[in-house]
Design a protein around this motif. Structure first.
Motif, PDB file in Angstrom:
ATOM      1  N   THR A  65      10.271  -6.572 -14.269  1.00 24.93           N
ATOM      2  CA  THR A  65      10.116  -7.923 -13.743  1.00 24.93           C
ATOM      3  C   THR A  65       8.771  -8.026 -13.026  1.00 24.93           C
ATOM      4  O   THR A  65       8.127  -7.019 -12.731  1.00 24.93           O
ATOM      5  N   VAL A  66       8.372  -9.266 -12.764  1.00 21.63           N
ATOM      6  CA  VAL A  66       7.117  -9.501 -12.056  1.00 21.63           C
ATOM      7  C   VAL A  66       7.140  -8.772 -10.704  1.00 21.63           C
ATOM      8  O   VAL A  66       6.171  -8.115 -10.322  1.00 21.63           O
ATOM      9  N   MET A  67       8.268  -8.849 -10.013  1.00 24.24           N
ATOM     10  CA  MET A  67       8.361  -8.195  -8.706  1.00 24.24           C
ATOM     11  C   MET A  67       8.231  -6.680  -8.833  1.00 24.24           C
ATOM     12  O   MET A  67       7.545  -6.041  -8.043  1.00 24.24           O
ATOM     13  N   GLU A  68       8.877  -6.092  -9.843  1.00 22.41           N
ATOM     14  CA  GLU A  68       8.781  -4.641 -10.034  1.00 22.41           C
ATOM     15  C   GLU A  68       7.347  -4.237 -10.360  1.00 22.41           C
ATOM     16  O   GLU A  68       6.870  -3.197  -9.907  1.00 22.41           O
ATOM     17  N   ASN A  69       6.662  -5.050 -11.145  1.00 21.46           N
ATOM     18  CA  ASN A  69       5.251  -4.813 -11.423  1.00 21.46           C
ATOM     19  C   ASN A  69       4.471  -4.719 -10.121  1.00 21.46           C
ATOM     20  O   ASN A  69       3.645  -3.830  -9.936  1.00 21.46           O
ATOM     21  N   MET A  70       4.748  -5.659  -9.229  1.00 21.14           N
ATOM     22  CA  MET A  70       4.020  -5.706  -7.967  1.00 21.14           C
ATOM     23  C   MET A  70       4.335  -4.485  -7.099  1.00 21.14           C
ATOM     24  O   MET A  70       3.442  -3.842  -6.559  1.00 21.14           O
ATOM     25  N   ARG A  71       5.628  -4.186  -6.989  1.00 20.14           N
ATOM     26  CA  ARG A  71       6.034  -3.063  -6.125  1.00 20.14           C
ATOM     27  C   ARG A  71       5.408  -1.757  -6.597  1.00 20.14           C
ATOM     28  O   ARG A  71       5.087  -0.889  -5.801  1.00 20.14           O
ATOM     29  N   LEU A  72       5.253  -1.641  -7.908  1.00 22.43           N
ATOM     30  CA  LEU A  72       4.694  -0.411  -8.463  1.00 22.43           C
ATOM     31  C   LEU A  72       3.303  -0.132  -7.900  1.00 22.43           C
ATOM     32  O   LEU A  72       2.901   1.019  -7.749  1.00 22.43           O
ATOM     33  N   GLY A  73       2.581  -1.212  -7.567  1.00 23.22           N
ATOM     34  CA  GLY A  73       1.209  -1.024  -7.094  1.00 23.22           C
ATOM     35  C   GLY A  73       1.101  -0.364  -5.729  1.00 23.22           C
ATOM     36  O   GLY A  73       0.083   0.247  -5.426  1.00 23.22           O
ATOM     37  N   ALA A  74       2.133  -0.472  -4.924  1.00 26.65           N
ATOM     38  CA  ALA A  74       2.044   0.050  -3.556  1.00 26.65           C
ATOM     39  C   ALA A  74       1.876   1.562  -3.559  1.00 26.65           C
ATOM     40  O   ALA A  74       2.421   2.256  -4.408  1.00 26.65           O
ATOM     41  N   GLN A  75       1.097   2.049  -2.613  1.00 24.51           N
ATOM     42  CA  GLN A  75       0.797   3.481  -2.554  1.00 24.51           C
ATOM     43  C   GLN A  75       1.707   4.210  -1.566  1.00 24.51           C
ATOM     44  O   GLN A  75       2.358   3.595  -0.735  1.00 24.51           O
ATOM     45  N   LYS A  76       1.705   5.534  -1.672  1.00 24.29           N
ATOM     46  CA  LYS A  76       2.433   6.424  -0.750  1.00 24.29           C
ATOM     47  C   LYS A  76       3.886   5.998  -0.572  1.00 24.29           C
ATOM     48  O   LYS A  76       4.376   5.876   0.547  1.00 24.29           O
ATOM     49  N   GLN A  77       4.556   5.730  -1.687  1.00 25.52           N
ATOM     50  CA  GLN A  77       5.954   5.332  -1.586  1.00 25.52           C
ATOM     51  C   GLN A  77       6.821   6.573  -1.456  1.00 25.52           C
ATOM     52  O   GLN A  77       6.753   7.469  -2.290  1.00 25.52           O
ATOM     53  N   ARG A  78       7.649   6.574  -0.429  1.00 25.09           N
ATOM     54  CA  ARG A  78       8.522   7.733  -0.204  1.00 25.09           C
ATOM     55  C   ARG A  78       9.511   7.899  -1.345  1.00 25.09           C
ATOM     56  O   ARG A  78       9.855   9.011  -1.725  1.00 25.09           O
TER      57      ARG A  78
END
Lengths: 328, 308
Positions: free
Chosen positions: B122-135
Motif C-alpha cells: 500500500t501507499v502507506m507501507e511504501n512510505m514506512r519502508l523509507g524510514a531508517q533505523k527501524q527496530r
C-alpha cells in the motif's frame, strides 16, 4: 463401490503425514517465493539436509537424537548460506538454476557408493527414530473417529507435525506483519527501490533463505521420522514441484495458504486415486487397469495445476487485486 | 514562509554568484565533489567526468541529450553501478566502493527514471519502508510487536504528514500499483524523503507526468530546498530547468561540457551545439537537410520505442 473407504482415505490423507510434511515444506517455500520472490527450486535439498542430519547423527555416529535435530537445523542454515552467498547477488533466475542443482547434489552425495558407510547409499538409513517414538504420549493401539483412524505411531507424528505447522504459521504471521516482513515484500516487488531506501537487500534475502530453509528442514525431520527410515530418492525434484503446487493452490504470500493447499492437495489426490481404483475394481471404469491409476492420477494433478494457474492464479486464499496489478 | 522561500533561493543564488561558468568550477560550500569518474561499457566510454562540485542547499540540474551518460553518472554516485575509476566525496567523506544501501543511509537518496513504486504494497507501507533505523527490521525483534510498535506509530505520523503534503493522503491504503504515473512519481519522492536525506537525487522527476501535475511536482522540488536539502536532478525539459534550478550542469558524450546559471547555459554555444549538432546554423544543401531529417526521425522513433 465403497464410498466410505474412498472418503475416509481422502480425509486421512488430508490430515495425514504427507499433508503435514508438504505443509511445512510449502511454508518454507512461501517465505522464499511468496514473500521474498526468491525462486527456490531446491526445497527438496533442505528437507534432505534435515532428514540426513538427524539420521546420520543418530544411526551412523551413534549420538543422541536431540543433537541430531540440532545438527540437522545447523546443516540447513549452512546449506542456505552456501546457496545464497554466490547467487543472491545475481538475478532471480540464477538462484532457480543453482538451487535445483544444489538439491540434486545433496541427493547424489547421500546416495553415492563412496559414502555408503555414512549415508547408507540408495538404501538410506534407518534405526534413528527410537528416541522419537520413545517420547510418544499415546499408548499402542488405534485411535480415530468412525472410519478415520491412525495407529499410535502415526498419531504421534501427526501431533508433533501439526504443532510444528502451527508454530511455523505463528512465526510467519508475526514476522510478516512486522517491518522485517515489509522489507521482504518490498524486495519481491523491486530490490533496487529497497536498496535506494538504505536497506541491505542481500542480508534480508539471506535471512529469508535461511528462515525458509530451516522450516523446510523441519519437514525433512518429519519425513524421516514418520517412515523411521530415509532414502535419498525421496528428495528428488518432484518433491519441490509438489510443494510449489501446494503453495500456489493455497495462495502464495498468505500465512495459511501452504497449509490449506497441502490439506486440499493430498485430500483430492487420494480421493481421485482411491475413487478410480474402486471404480476399476467394481467394473465402473473398464478401459484402464488398477496399475494405470497412479499415472493417470498424476496427469490429473498436472491438468489441475494448469487450470488453477489459468482461472485462479492467486490460489484459494490469494487476493485477486494483488495479482491483477501484474497485468499492468 | 514566503519570505523564507525567497531567502533560501536568494542564499543559493548569492553563493553561486561568484562561481565562474566553467566546467569543473569550484563552489563555496560543496556537498558532493566528484573527481575523474570513468565508466566504460566495453569500448564505449559512457561517463568520463573530470571534476564536478554540487553546491549545498541549491537545486542543481544535470541536463544533456539522450545518451549523454546522465543516468549512468547517477548510478556511479549512488552505488548502483561500479565506476571503473575515480573518486567522489559526500560531506567530505569518500564514497567510492560504498554499496547502494550505505549511500542512502549516509543521506544521499535517489529516485529512478522508471518509477519504482512497490505495486503490491500500500501507499502507506511504501512510505514506512523509507524510514531508517527501524527496530522491527531485525528478525528477532520483529517477533515481538511491543518492541517496534511505538516507533512504527511515530513513522506513521511522519508518513501521514508527508502524504498530506504530496496530496496522497486519500490514497494511503490503496495499493501503490493502482496509482497513476504522476502519483507514483510523487510517492517515490515522498518515500525518498522518509529516509531523511541531505542530498536528493531525482532521475527525470517529470518524465511521463501530465502538465497539470508538473507544476505541483516543481513546487515540491523547490520545497526540498526550502527545507534545507540539496537537490540534484536529471531533466530534459529546458523550460522546467530554467524555472527551478539555481545551477545547471550540461553533459554530452559522457563528459561535463558546460556549467553555470540557467540563463547563461541556455545561451551557451557549446550547449546548443550538443543539443542541436555543431553545424545546426550552417547552410545546408537540400540533400543534407533531407538526410538530417531522416536521421532525426529515426532517433525520435528510437526514443519513443525506448520509452514504450
Amino acid at each position: 463401490m465403497d464410498w466410505t473407504l474412498i472418503f475416509s482415505r481422502a480425509v486421512e490423507a488430508g490430515i495425514g503425514t504427507e499433508a503435514v510434511i508438504y505443509a511445512l515444506a510449502a511454508i518454507g517455500l512461501n517465505i522464499h517465493f511468496g514473500y521474498t520472490g526468491l525462486l527456490n527450486f531446491g526445497q527438496a535439498g533442505f528437507l534432505a539436509v534435515g532428514a540426513y542430519g538427524v539420521a546420520t547423527t543418530v544411526a551412523t555416529l551413534g549420538l543422541p537424537f536431540w543433537l541430531g535435530i540440532v545438527i540437522g537445523l545447523a546443516a540447513a542454515v549452512l546449506f542456505a548460506l552456501l546457496l545464497g552467498i554466490p547467487t543472491l547477488r545475481l538475478r532471480a533466475d540464477y538462484l532457480a538454476i543453482v538451487t535445483i542443482a544444489a538439491a540434486e547434489i545433496v541427493r547424489l552425495v547421500v546416495r553415492s557408493v563412496a559414502l555408503q558407510g555414512t549415508f547408507g547409499g540408495t538404501d538410506g538409513l534407518e534405526a534413528f527414530s527410537d528416541d522419537f517414538y520413545g517420547m510418544n504420549i499415546y499408548s499402542p493401539g488405534q485411535y480415530g473417529i468412525g472410519p478415520i483412524a491412525f495407529d499410535h505411531r502415526t498419531l504421534w507424528v501427526l501431533t508433533v507435525g501439526w504443532i510444528l505447522v502451527a508454530a511455523a504459521c505463528a512465526v510467519v504471521y508475526l514476522v510478516m506483519k512486522s517491518p522485517w516482513g515489509r522489507v521482504l515484500k518490498a524486495i519481491r516487488e523491486d530490490e533496487d527501490a529497497v536498496r535506494s531506501l538504505g536497506k541491505n537487500v542481500f542480508s534480508y534475502k539471506m535471512q529469508a533463505l535461511v528462515f525458509g530453509g530451516v522450516i523446510g528442514s523441519l519437514a525433512g525431520f518429519l519425513f524421516a521420522l514418520s517412515r523411521a527410515a530415509t532414502q535419498p530418492d525421496l528428495f528428488s525434484t518432484e518433491l519441490t514441484f509438489f510443494a510449489y503446487t501446494v503453495l500456489i493452490l493455497g495462495g502464495a504470500a498468505r500465512v495459511f495458504g501452504p497449509v490449506l493447499g497441502a490439506v486440499i492437495f493430498w485430500c483430492l489426490l487420494i480421493l481421485v486415486k482411491t475413487g478410480m481404483e474402486e471404480a476399476v475394481n467394481h467394473q465402473v471404469i473398464t478401459f484402464i487397469t488398477v496399475n494405470q491409476v497412479g499415472s493417470i492420477n498424476y496427469m490429473l494433478v498436472g491438468l489441475g495445476l494448469v487450470l488453477l494457474l489459468i482461472y485462479r492464479p492467486q490460489g484459494i486464499l490469494g487476493d485477486k487485486r494483488e495479482i491483477a496489478l501484474d497485468a499492468r | 514562509m514566503h519570505a523564507d522561500t525567497v531567502n533560501r533561493k536568494a542564499e543559493a543564488l548569492a553563493a553561486l554568484a561568484s562561481v565562474p561558468s566553467e566546467p569543473g568550477a569550484p563552489k563555496p560550500d560543496p556537498i558532493l565533489v566528484v573527481d575523474n569518474v570513468v565508466r566504460r561499457f566495453g569500448g564505449l566510454t559512457a561517463v568520463e567526468v573530470e571534476h564536478v562540485e554540487i553546491q549545498r542547499g541549491s537545486i542543481t540540474a544535470l541536463i544533456g541529450p539522450n545518451g549523454a551518460g546522465k543516468t549512468t553518472f547517477f548510478n556511479q554516485l549512488t552505488g548502483f553501478d561500479t565506476a571503473d575509476s575515480g573518486a567522489w566525496t559526500f560531506n567530505g567523506k569518500p564514497m567510492n566502493g560504498v554499496s547502494a544501501h550505505q549511500v542512502a543511509r549516509r543521506g544521499m537518496v535517489r529516485t529512478f527514471q522508471l518509477t519504482k513504486a512497490l505495486s503490491k504494497l500500500t501507499v502507506m507501507e511504501n512510505m514506512r519502508l523509507g524510514a531508517q533505523k527501524q527496530r522491527g527490521e531485525n528478525f528477532f525483534r520483529a517477533l515481538f510487536s511491543g518492541l517496534w510498535q511505538p516507533q512504527e506509530d511515530e513513522i506513521t505520523v511522519r508518513a501521514e504528514e508527508l502524504l498530506e503534503r504530496f496530496k496522497l493522503g486519500a490514497k494511503r491504503d490503496d495499493f501503490a500499483g493502482s496509482l497513476s504515473g504522476g502519483q507514483r512519481k510523487l510517492l517515490e519522492m515522498a518515500r525518498a524523503l522518509m529516509v531523511g536525506p541531505e542530498l536528493v537525487m531525482l532521475d527525470e522527476p517529470m518524465a511521463g507526468v501530465n502538465p497539470a501535475l508538473t507544476q505541483s511536482l516543481l513546487g515540491h522540488v523547490k520545497d526540498l530546498r526550502e527545507q534545507g536539502m540539496t537537490v540534484l536532478f536529471v531533466e530534459h525539459d529546458m523550460d522546467m530547468v530554467r524555472d527551478i534550478s539555481d545551477w545547471v550542469i550540461v553533459m554530452a558524450q559522457g563528459t561535463v561540457i558546460a556549467e553555470g546559471p540557467p540563463d547563461t547555459i541556455m545561451a551557451d554555444a557549446r550547449v546548443i551545439d550538443a543539443y542541436l549538432g555543431a553545424h545546426h546554423d550552417a547552410p545546408l544543401t537540400t540533400a543534407e537537410a533531407e538526410e538530417q531529417l531522416h536521421q532525426a526521425e529515426a532517433e525520435l522513433e528510437a526514443e519513443i520505442e525506448e520509452k514504450a
